[in-house]
Design an enzyme around this catalytic site. Structure first.
Site, PDB file in Angstrom:
ATOM      1  N   SER A 137      50.268  32.515  21.345  1.00  0.00           N
ATOM      2  CA  SER A 137      51.336  31.780  22.012  1.00  0.00           C
ATOM      3  C   SER A 137      50.763  30.486  22.547  1.00  0.00           C
ATOM      4  CB  SER A 137      51.884  32.609  23.182  1.00  0.00           C
ATOM      5  OG  SER A 137      52.695  31.820  24.023  1.00  0.00           O
ATOM      6  N   TYR A 150      50.751  38.915  30.148  1.00  0.00           N
ATOM      7  CA  TYR A 150      51.158  38.329  28.857  1.00  0.00           C
ATOM      8  C   TYR A 150      50.207  37.201  28.455  1.00  0.00           C
ATOM      9  CZ  TYR A 150      54.074  36.211  25.223  1.00  0.00           C
ATOM     10  OH  TYR A 150      54.541  35.703  24.019  1.00  0.00           O
TER      11      TYR A 150
HETATM   12  P1  NAD Z   1      61.101  39.979  19.523  1.00  0.00           P
HETATM   13  O1  NAD Z   1      61.129  40.768  20.787  1.00  0.00           O
HETATM   14  O2  NAD Z   1      62.320  39.229  19.156  1.00  0.00           O
HETATM   15  O3  NAD Z   1      60.602  40.913  18.330  1.00  0.00           O
HETATM   16  C1  NAD Z   1      59.427  41.674  18.505  1.00  0.00           C
HETATM   17  C2  NAD Z   1      59.425  42.844  17.556  1.00  0.00           C
HETATM   18  O4  NAD Z   1      58.266  43.659  17.874  1.00  0.00           O
HETATM   19  C3  NAD Z   1      60.653  43.759  17.720  1.00  0.00           C
HETATM   20  O5  NAD Z   1      61.208  44.080  16.454  1.00  0.00           O
HETATM   21  C4  NAD Z   1      60.096  44.987  18.420  1.00  0.00           C
HETATM   22  O6  NAD Z   1      60.814  46.179  18.143  1.00  0.00           O
HETATM   23  C5  NAD Z   1      58.668  45.026  17.874  1.00  0.00           C
HETATM   24  N1  NAD Z   1      57.765  45.818  18.721  1.00  0.00           N
HETATM   25  C6  NAD Z   1      57.623  45.753  20.073  1.00  0.00           C
HETATM   26  N2  NAD Z   1      56.751  46.681  20.487  1.00  0.00           N
HETATM   27  C7  NAD Z   1      56.319  47.346  19.386  1.00  0.00           C
HETATM   28  C8  NAD Z   1      55.416  48.418  19.174  1.00  0.00           C
HETATM   29  N3  NAD Z   1      54.769  49.003  20.176  1.00  0.00           N
HETATM   30  N4  NAD Z   1      55.209  48.853  17.909  1.00  0.00           N
HETATM   31  C9  NAD Z   1      55.864  48.264  16.856  1.00  0.00           C
HETATM   32  N5  NAD Z   1      56.740  47.252  17.011  1.00  0.00           N
HETATM   33  C10 NAD Z   1      56.966  46.800  18.258  1.00  0.00           C
HETATM   34  O7  NAD Z   1      59.864  38.958  19.664  1.00  0.00           O
HETATM   35  P2  NAD Z   1      59.615  37.506  19.005  1.00  0.00           P
HETATM   36  O8  NAD Z   1      60.096  36.494  19.962  1.00  0.00           O
HETATM   37  O9  NAD Z   1      60.054  37.495  17.595  1.00  0.00           O
HETATM   38  O10 NAD Z   1      58.021  37.461  19.106  1.00  0.00           O
HETATM   39  C11 NAD Z   1      57.163  37.808  18.036  1.00  0.00           C
HETATM   40  C12 NAD Z   1      55.743  37.480  18.458  1.00  0.00           C
HETATM   41  O11 NAD Z   1      55.647  36.083  18.756  1.00  0.00           O
HETATM   42  C13 NAD Z   1      55.301  38.210  19.729  1.00  0.00           C
HETATM   43  O12 NAD Z   1      53.949  38.585  19.616  1.00  0.00           O
HETATM   44  C14 NAD Z   1      55.481  37.174  20.814  1.00  0.00           C
HETATM   45  O13 NAD Z   1      54.649  37.396  21.931  1.00  0.00           O
HETATM   46  C15 NAD Z   1      55.125  35.912  20.061  1.00  0.00           C
HETATM   47  N6  NAD Z   1      55.709  34.696  20.663  1.00  0.00           N
HETATM   48  C16 NAD Z   1      57.065  34.562  20.834  1.00  0.00           C
HETATM   49  C17 NAD Z   1      57.563  33.414  21.431  1.00  0.00           C
HETATM   50  C18 NAD Z   1      59.036  33.191  21.662  1.00  0.00           C
HETATM   51  O14 NAD Z   1      59.407  32.229  22.370  1.00  0.00           O
HETATM   52  N7  NAD Z   1      59.934  33.997  21.097  1.00  0.00           N
HETATM   53  C19 NAD Z   1      56.689  32.408  21.850  1.00  0.00           C
HETATM   54  C20 NAD Z   1      55.326  32.578  21.653  1.00  0.00           C
HETATM   55  C21 NAD Z   1      54.834  33.731  21.058  1.00  0.00           C
END
Ligand code: NAD
Length: 255
Positions: A137, A150
């Protein structure tokens, strides 16, 4: 069809960035094993028969990961790409984050990437080459308030990325992708914790110098590029996709 018949394992593929990445790999000809705790990902196997398989896996649990990787290899053969994307957003300062919440955040955001890499890398070695992408991130560089666990988990992802890249070069590359705010269910869930979600969303747009948040498809396209041979000279590095977030320390503009 850059990835014709290559096997990609994508964690957290049911929603958000993971779901866009699943669709992007399939569009380019890959066969995708989706690891998630959300059963809605089963729909992908129906939508893309022979191209997507759903494995219900909690990626923070070693036994579940190891079993799922074995099953995935049985279905689609040796693995070329691992996208360690599953993650959760948690809130709290160092003082008010509970030990359980700290452990849960580290286990799902960080330990999962270690477990999945440990299980998939031997298959990539058999294949002769592979790429691991770790979702970190922008918060590995600049942090919000009240996200102690986080931001720590996402910063540690950069260390894991360097280690994998150094230990397994030249056959296997490993790159960290560091998004700014991206419009996913994670973001929508976070802003709905506020009494005024629309104002928080506007704030998210405004804080990026490009004046908008990112889309999951933009992150998926970066991941596809980083897995390709065109990115063959990139390894061990964090790649930011963040609309310039944190670039400026402000100051008045000159006419
Ligand atoms: P999201 O919550 O929309 O999707 C995350 C997915 O991970 C979901 O399908 C969830 O069911 C799955 N998941 C959660 N815990 C799990 C587990 N224990 N085992 C298996 N699956 C699991 O998240 P997103 O926004 O698409 O984020 C994806 C990645 O990108 C994450 O690592 C997040 O930290 C990172 N990220 C997101 C953002 C943002 O603004 N959305 C910014 C920076 C980094």
């Amino acid at each position: 069809m850059r990835y014709e018949d290559r096997h990609a394992v994508i964690t957290g593929g049911a929603k958000g960035i993971g779901l866009s990445t699943v669709r992007a790999f399939i569009r380019e000809g890959a066969r995708v094993s989706v690891f998630d705790v959300d059963d809605s990902a089963q729909q992908l196997a129906v939508e893309f028969p022979g191209k997507a398989t759903f494995h219900r896996v909690d990626v923070s649990i070693a036994r579940e990961v190891n079993d799922a990787v074995k099953r995935a290899i049985d279905v689609y053969g040796d693995i070329s790409y691992l996208i360690n994307n599953a993650g959760i957003q948690t809130y709290g300062t160092c003082a008010d984050c509970t030990e359980d919440e700290w452990d849960r955040t580290m286990n799902i955001n960080l330990k999962s990437a270690f477990l999945c890499s440990k299980a998939c890398i031997p298959s990539m070695q058999k294949n002769g080459k592979g790429v691991v992408i770790n979702l970190s991130s922008v918060q590995a560089f600049v942090s919000q308030n009240q996200v102690a666990a986080y931001t720590t988990s996402k910063t540690a992802m950069l260390g894991l990325t360097r280690s994998i890249a150094a230990d397994y070069a030249p056959a296997i590359r490993c790159v960290a992708v560091c998004p700014g705010t991206v419009d996913t269910p994670m973001l929508r869930g976070s802003i709905h914790l506020s009494p005024d979600p629309a104002a928080v969303l506007q704030e998210c747009h405004d804080m990026h110098p490009v004046k908008r948040i990112g889309t999951p498809d933009e992150v998926a396209e970066l991941i596809l590029f980083l897995c390709s041979d065109d990115a063959g000279f990139i390894t061990g590095q964090p790649i930011r996709i963040d609309g310039g977030l944190g670039l400026s320390i402000g100051g008045s503009k000159r006419e």
